[in-house]
Design a protein around this motif. Structure first.
Motif, PDB file in Angstrom:
ATOM      1  N   LEU A 151      44.227   1.414  44.085  1.00  0.00           N
ATOM      2  CA  LEU A 151      44.980   2.668  44.034  1.00  0.00           C
ATOM      3  C   LEU A 151      46.435   2.453  44.447  1.00  0.00           C
ATOM      4  CD1 LEU A 151      45.107   5.700  43.625  1.00  0.00           C
ATOM      5  CD2 LEU A 151      44.264   6.002  45.964  1.00  0.00           C
ATOM      6  N   ALA A 152      46.649   1.714  45.542  1.00  0.00           N
ATOM      7  CA  ALA A 152      48.020   1.465  46.003  1.00  0.00           C
ATOM      8  C   ALA A 152      48.820   0.684  44.963  1.00  0.00           C
ATOM      9  CB  ALA A 152      47.990   0.709  47.330  1.00  0.00           C
ATOM     10  N   ASP A 153      48.188  -0.318  44.353  1.00  0.00           N
ATOM     11  CA  ASP A 153      48.879  -1.117  43.341  1.00  0.00           C
ATOM     12  C   ASP A 153      49.280  -0.269  42.147  1.00  0.00           C
ATOM     13  OD1 ASP A 153      49.596  -3.616  41.811  1.00  0.00           O
ATOM     14  OD2 ASP A 153      47.871  -2.966  40.623  1.00  0.00           O
ATOM     15  N   HIS A 154      48.358   0.567  41.650  1.00  0.00           N
ATOM     16  CA  HIS A 154      48.659   1.387  40.485  1.00  0.00           C
ATOM     17  C   HIS A 154      49.715   2.440  40.802  1.00  0.00           C
ATOM     18  CE1 HIS A 154      45.327  -0.617  38.643  1.00  0.00           C
ATOM     19  NE2 HIS A 154      45.382   0.134  37.556  1.00  0.00           N
ATOM     20  N   LEU A 155      49.680   2.995  42.005  1.00  0.00           N
ATOM     21  CA  LEU A 155      50.667   4.001  42.372  1.00  0.00           C
ATOM     22  C   LEU A 155      52.064   3.395  42.497  1.00  0.00           C
ATOM     23  CD1 LEU A 155      48.798   6.213  45.009  1.00  0.00           C
ATOM     24  CD2 LEU A 155      49.687   6.949  42.782  1.00  0.00           C
ATOM     25  N   LEU A 156      52.169   2.299  43.261  1.00  0.00           N
ATOM     26  CA  LEU A 156      53.477   1.705  43.522  1.00  0.00           C
ATOM     27  C   LEU A 156      54.083   1.104  42.258  1.00  0.00           C
ATOM     28  CD1 LEU A 156      52.831   0.028  46.996  1.00  0.00           C
ATOM     29  CD2 LEU A 156      54.109   2.120  46.504  1.00  0.00           C
ATOM     30  N   ARG A 157      53.305   0.282  41.582  1.00  0.00           N
ATOM     31  CA  ARG A 157      53.862  -0.330  40.372  1.00  0.00           C
ATOM     32  C   ARG A 157      54.034   0.697  39.253  1.00  0.00           C
ATOM     33  NH1 ARG A 157      51.387  -5.395  37.942  1.00  0.00           N
ATOM     34  NH2 ARG A 157      49.346  -4.624  38.635  1.00  0.00           N
ATOM     35  N   GLY A 158      53.165   1.723  39.243  1.00  0.00           N
ATOM     36  CA  GLY A 158      53.314   2.771  38.238  1.00  0.00           C
ATOM     37  C   GLY A 158      54.628   3.515  38.385  1.00  0.00           C
ATOM     38  N   MET A 159      55.101   3.658  39.620  1.00  0.00           N
ATOM     39  CA  MET A 159      56.382   4.341  39.854  1.00  0.00           C
ATOM     40  C   MET A 159      57.570   3.401  39.714  1.00  0.00           C
ATOM     41  SD  MET A 159      55.529   6.970  42.997  1.00  0.00           S
ATOM     42  CE  MET A 159      55.029   5.658  44.102  1.00  0.00           C
ATOM     43  N   LEU A 160      57.444   2.165  40.209  1.00  0.00           N
ATOM     44  CA  LEU A 160      58.585   1.251  40.264  1.00  0.00           C
ATOM     45  C   LEU A 160      58.680   0.320  39.056  1.00  0.00           C
ATOM     46  CD1 LEU A 160      58.302   0.253  44.047  1.00  0.00           C
ATOM     47  CD2 LEU A 160      59.739   2.040  43.024  1.00  0.00           C
ATOM     48  N   TRP A 161      57.527  -0.057  38.493  1.00  0.00           N
ATOM     49  CA  TRP A 161      57.532  -1.057  37.424  1.00  0.00           C
ATOM     50  C   TRP A 161      56.365  -0.784  36.474  1.00  0.00           C
ATOM     51  CZ3 TRP A 161      57.545  -7.052  38.553  1.00  0.00           C
ATOM     52  CH2 TRP A 161      58.038  -7.724  37.442  1.00  0.00           C
ATOM     53  N   SER A 164      54.590  -3.313  33.989  1.00  0.00           N
ATOM     54  CA  SER A 164      53.788  -4.424  34.483  1.00  0.00           C
ATOM     55  C   SER A 164      52.342  -4.037  34.737  1.00  0.00           C
ATOM     56  CB  SER A 164      54.387  -4.982  35.781  1.00  0.00           C
ATOM     57  OG  SER A 164      54.172  -4.091  36.862  1.00  0.00           O
ATOM     58  N   VAL A 165      52.058  -2.738  34.768  1.00  0.00           N
ATOM     59  CA  VAL A 165      50.684  -2.307  35.041  1.00  0.00           C
ATOM     60  C   VAL A 165      50.103  -1.465  33.906  1.00  0.00           C
ATOM     61  CG1 VAL A 165      51.427  -0.262  36.332  1.00  0.00           C
ATOM     62  CG2 VAL A 165      49.184  -1.222  36.775  1.00  0.00           C
ATOM     63  N   PHE A 166      50.967  -0.713  33.211  1.00  0.00           N
ATOM     64  CA  PHE A 166      50.486   0.131  32.115  1.00  0.00           C
ATOM     65  C   PHE A 166      51.014  -0.300  30.751  1.00  0.00           C
ATOM     66  CE2 PHE A 166      50.604   3.272  35.739  1.00  0.00           C
ATOM     67  CZ  PHE A 166      49.232   3.213  35.977  1.00  0.00           C
ATOM     68  N   GLY A 167      51.965  -1.235  30.741  1.00  0.00           N
ATOM     69  CA  GLY A 167      52.499  -1.719  29.477  1.00  0.00           C
ATOM     70  C   GLY A 167      53.444  -0.754  28.796  1.00  0.00           C
ATOM     71  N   ILE A 173      52.711   9.954  37.437  1.00  0.00           N
ATOM     72  CA  ILE A 173      51.812   9.576  38.528  1.00  0.00           C
ATOM     73  C   ILE A 173      50.360   9.873  38.182  1.00  0.00           C
ATOM     74  CG2 ILE A 173      51.929  11.804  39.721  1.00  0.00           C
ATOM     75  CD1 ILE A 173      52.038  10.234  42.357  1.00  0.00           C
ATOM     76  N   TRP A 174      50.157  10.797  37.237  1.00  0.00           N
ATOM     77  CA  TRP A 174      48.791  11.140  36.842  1.00  0.00           C
ATOM     78  C   TRP A 174      48.056   9.950  36.242  1.00  0.00           C
ATOM     79  CZ3 TRP A 174      47.486  10.257  31.818  1.00  0.00           C
ATOM     80  CH2 TRP A 174      48.547  10.108  30.902  1.00  0.00           C
ATOM     81  N   ARG A 175      48.799   9.015  35.623  1.00  0.00           N
ATOM     82  CA  ARG A 175      48.151   7.870  34.991  1.00  0.00           C
ATOM     83  C   ARG A 175      47.461   6.981  36.028  1.00  0.00           C
ATOM     84  NH1 ARG A 175      48.598   5.497  29.920  1.00  0.00           N
ATOM     85  NH2 ARG A 175      50.257   6.959  29.382  1.00  0.00           N
ATOM     86  N   ALA A 176      48.106   6.805  37.193  1.00  0.00           N
ATOM     87  CA  ALA A 176      47.488   6.014  38.259  1.00  0.00           C
ATOM     88  C   ALA A 176      46.217   6.679  38.759  1.00  0.00           C
ATOM     89  CB  ALA A 176      48.478   5.820  39.409  1.00  0.00           C
ATOM     90  N   PHE A 177      46.249   8.006  38.895  1.00  0.00           N
ATOM     91  CA  PHE A 177      45.051   8.708  39.365  1.00  0.00           C
ATOM     92  C   PHE A 177      43.962   8.731  38.303  1.00  0.00           C
ATOM     93  CE2 PHE A 177      48.187  10.477  42.366  1.00  0.00           C
ATOM     94  CZ  PHE A 177      47.484  10.285  43.550  1.00  0.00           C
ATOM     95  N   GLU A 178      44.360   8.682  37.034  1.00  0.00           N
ATOM     96  CA  GLU A 178      43.367   8.587  35.969  1.00  0.00           C
ATOM     97  C   GLU A 178      42.601   7.268  36.075  1.00  0.00           C
ATOM     98  OE1 GLU A 178      43.087   8.629  31.064  1.00  0.00           O
ATOM     99  OE2 GLU A 178      45.033   8.519  32.086  1.00  0.00           O
ATOM    100  N   HIS A 179      43.327   6.172  36.277  1.00  0.00           N
ATOM    101  CA  HIS A 179      42.677   4.876  36.453  1.00  0.00           C
ATOM    102  C   HIS A 179      41.822   4.876  37.720  1.00  0.00           C
ATOM    103  CE1 HIS A 179      44.687   2.124  33.422  1.00  0.00           C
ATOM    104  NE2 HIS A 179      45.317   3.266  33.248  1.00  0.00           N
ATOM    105  N   ALA A 180      42.364   5.462  38.792  1.00  0.00           N
ATOM    106  CA  ALA A 180      41.603   5.514  40.045  1.00  0.00           C
ATOM    107  C   ALA A 180      40.326   6.329  39.881  1.00  0.00           C
ATOM    108  CB  ALA A 180      42.470   6.112  41.151  1.00  0.00           C
ATOM    109  N   GLY A 181      40.366   7.354  39.030  1.00  0.00           N
ATOM    110  CA  GLY A 181      39.169   8.154  38.788  1.00  0.00           C
ATOM    111  C   GLY A 181      38.045   7.340  38.166  1.00  0.00           C
TER     112      GLY A 181
END
Length: 229
Positions: A151-161, A164-167, A173-181
């Motif tokens: 969750l931390a990786d997807h949130l931080l990299r989802g906002m900053l980079w 590198s995580v979603f292409g 931010i909803w995309r990180a929570f979707e993956h976390a779900g």
């Protein structure tokens, strides 16, 4: 005492011998899983270097080229992620600290592989496979730090980079929570599997303790009858 197969799962009575047998089996499971992750960590390191060399071996500035930073990242960062859990698995097998460090390192490997492949959605399945492997410990608590890292990786990299995580170049931010779900969805079944496995292990320990007690009783009776004869 009722036979272990007739005891409700929530009412398993564990005497000292059964508890000792259960702890011994849990240590054996942890040792085997530690050894599995030693091999897995080494394979992931080699695979990460291969992926970096295959996808982006060199970077260019005009007519000059140099080794791409992804290659160095796979080699050096991969070695840093791998070294501590492997060392603990060899020096301190079956220890709770060892499996928690392995859990965190394994999810960091997922993050690194996702980055090396440019956030390809297929690489995210490494997260789900890693959680399934961690469930081999039969300790649901190991899954918690692993999930926090994801969750931390997807949130931080989802906002900053995000690339590198979603292409993609930008992501909400909803995309990180979707993956976390989806991770939480798998987590429910893995926790249930861990608890069920421990319960079955306890039942087996109680059965073995009962069998040992019965054998000791028979041996005492045989000895007493032999002396009386």
């Amino acid at each position: 005492m009722l036979p272990a197969t007739l005891i409700p799962k929530r009412e398993i009575r564990m005497d000292d011998r059964a508890s000792e047998l259960c702890r011994s089996r849990m240590r054996d499971v942890a040792r085997r899983t530690d050894r599995m992750f030693v091999a897995l960590m080494a394979c992931q390191w080699v695979f990460g270097i291969f992926v970096a060399l295959y996808i982006s071996p060199r970077s260019w500035e005009g007519l000059s080229s140099m080794v791409h930073i992804h290659v160095w990242g796979a080699m050096l960062l991969g070695a840093a992620i791998t070294s501590l859990p492997v060392l603990l698995a060899i020096k301190r097998p079956a220890e709770p600290t060892t499996r928690y460090v392995i859990a965190v390192a394994q999810m960091l490997w997922s993050a690194l592989l996702i980055h090396l492949t440019g956030g390809r959605i297929e690489t995210h399945f490494h997260v789900f496979g890693s959680l399934a492997f961690l469930a081999f410990y039969r300790d649901w608590r190991v899954l918690i730090p692993a999930t926090v890292v994801v969750l931390a990786d997807h949130l931080l990299r989802g906002m900053l980079w995000p690339e590198s995580v979603f292409g993609i170049l930008s992501a909400g931010i909803w995309r990180a929570f979707e993956h976390a779900g989806w991770v939480a969805f798998e987590l429910v079944f893995l926790i249930w599997a861990c608890r069920t496995g421990v319960t079955e292990m306890k039942i087996g320990a109680v059965q073995q303790a009962e069998l040992e007690q019965t054998n000791e009783h028979i041996e005492r009776e045989v000895k007493e009858r032999t002396r009386s004869l």
